[in-house]
Write an enzyme that holds these catalytic residues in place. Sequence first.
Site, short mmCIF file in Angstrom:
data_model
loop_
_atom_site.label_atom_id
_atom_site.label_comp_id
_atom_site.label_asym_id
_atom_site.label_seq_id
_atom_site.Cartn_x
_atom_site.Cartn_y
_atom_site.Cartn_z
N GLY A 135 0.70 -1.07 -0.01
CA GLY A 135 -0.07 0.06 0.14
C GLY A 135 0.66 1.34 0.06
N ASP B 37 -10.39 5.48 3.59
CA ASP B 37 -9.94 4.70 2.48
C ASP B 37 -10.69 3.33 2.46
OD1 ASP B 37 -8.38 4.38 0.31
OD2 ASP B 37 -6.59 3.68 1.24
#
Length: 712
Positions: free
Chosen positions: A375, A501
């Site tokens: 990520g 997110d």
Amino acid sequence: MRVRSTAAGGGGLLFLFFTTAQLLTGTAAGGSDPINFSFPYFSPSNRSAFNISTNAGGISEIEKALQITPDTSNVAAYLLSKSGRIVLSQPFRLWDGAAGGTTRRVASFNTSFDINIARSDNATLTPGEGFAFIIVPDPGDPPAGSDGGYLGLTNSSLDGQASNRLVAIEFDDVKQPYDPDGDHVGLDINSVRSNVTSSLAQAGIDISPVSAVNYTVWINYDGAAKQILVRMAKGGKPIPETAVLTSNIDLSEYVSEKSYFGFSAATGAADYQRNSVLAWNLTVENLGDGGGAGSSSGWKVAAGAAVGAVVLVVAVVAAAVWWAKKRRKEEAAVAGPRALEGKLRSLPGMPREFEYKELKKATNNFDEKMKLGQGGFGVVYMGMLPAPEGEEVAVAVKRFSREDKANNQDDFLKELTVINRLRHKNLVRLLGWCHSNGVLLLVYDYMPNGSLDHHLYGVLSGDGGSRPILPWNRRTQILTGVASALHYLHHEYDECVVHRDIKSSNIMLDADFNALLGDFGLARVLDAGNTSYIELEIAGVPGTMGYIAPECFHAGKATRESDVFAFGAVVLEVVAGRRPRSSDLPGDFHLLADWVWDLHCNGLILDAVDQALEGEYAGEDARRLLLLGLACSHPLPAERPKTAAILRIISGSVPPPEVPEVKPAFRWPPAFHAGDEESSGLLGGGERSLSTSALLYATYFRNMRVDDVATV
């Protein structure tokens, strides 16, 4: 498993493992992502992905499961003396390099599968031969005469020959004089006679009880350590800490470089059982197309001999300079890490502090083979930690990896501060942390079924082969879990947390396909009295394109409403089986919400349902969820439903929300309902100028790419 006479009868199911290279389209190990397969459910549409045996002795089929042996209650004679095999139609490369050479690489793999081994409806019948996981060099039919105790693998003339190039993990349910008991697991090499066996009775496992039971099997092979671990539990149970079999084996010595994964089974002349594979997950290390010892390696040796002395002197000098600089940096940074560790240990509800050497060993020194994903702030690895019983348990280890150490520590502390006290069944559980020598690590529960996006969009291979279908009941189950987690973060936890997110790749799935919201790298706690969060140190708008609410491009703030907008994108994504933004949408649409809104306007909203479901869904439930997704995607934040209402709508306890036929226009600044506490915080100090927000919004549409899933 030893060879049994046909008079003794029996049947069996084998999980076939064959090596390949055609699917491994990346570069050498360390530079390519692993190859992933996931079949949470089988249907006839999956046939193109497999090679199904059709010879005179074979009888296999794909319906709602991989039916390795006949699945019928008809004439018993039809079920006797059969062998069958179902394998993936593409090969994998399991090793490369010269035999015995130092450059030889052996691929690691992880797999899990659900099986059902059922006796006949006549409970007095003796069970068959059992089940096994194997590696075979070709996708062809089982050899002639491979019924009975040969389990579709070998026959009386082939058994024991090195040319078989097969390795198997068998799950046998018939006791022979050389077996530990009637239910055992064994490692087979080029033969149905086990090299190593272990009793399953000690683990409380009866492979084929009178009333059939679903079992899950987990098999992990470490290509570097040359070790295989096998675990087994009743369906729906978590992965056991204790392995039922552990053995050292170098697969490259026994299997072909290119082989195939699949299943095999056989029935005997008197006894039989029905062997079905209900679900299957597979991850294989990508060795690519090259590698091994060859001319390149020879050149390196020659060049090293020619310039060895010069290289040695330069290396020594460079190492001395580097070490001196490193020591100065470490000494200057001692106070910082110590202060950070003090903060961490003082946080309330802190989980276990791991030693760095524990996590380094668990992840095989953070080997690329153990990498699960990456990520914006770090890389996640699979790890195997010792359990109290002396075995191992799987975990996910997140290693923070931003180049700026100050930001790295800040990211680590912010994520840990948010999640250290969160406790909810639909949130990925934090197990512990580690801070050592500047390395920052968080340890989470391992999710065996990976992330939601893989199940929605994962394809069998790079050539666009058919993907497994995520059934409707699991889709609704997943959305319910995510909504529950979001409600907890916004309203049930003692502080309000905005995730910032929410997306399908951050929704993890456990062994039962329960959804657990993960990746709290962007999550923040709202201070008392505040209803929004702004983070000025991150350039641009935090989040992922397609899930970012339009007001975030103007205010640069995260709110409960912006989280709800992202959840709405996930709802539409799950029902439609399409990404929130895509160039493959019908017409000129680029946003999934816009396309669904257009269908709603024309009374065709159910046309948005994923066609891969082939009508296997509840129409009213689908309509309710699509309308909920549109309501959550409303351009005006005050019009989006709250999480409590979302839960009631998903459950069907209240009617679906009323949604305008035509998508409303976005307005800035937005108009809020009087006294709306959750939305009023969008305005105030720190908002961006309209020129800046217009640029961000324009960039959002200009940069649309189907494969763009990176954090902004």
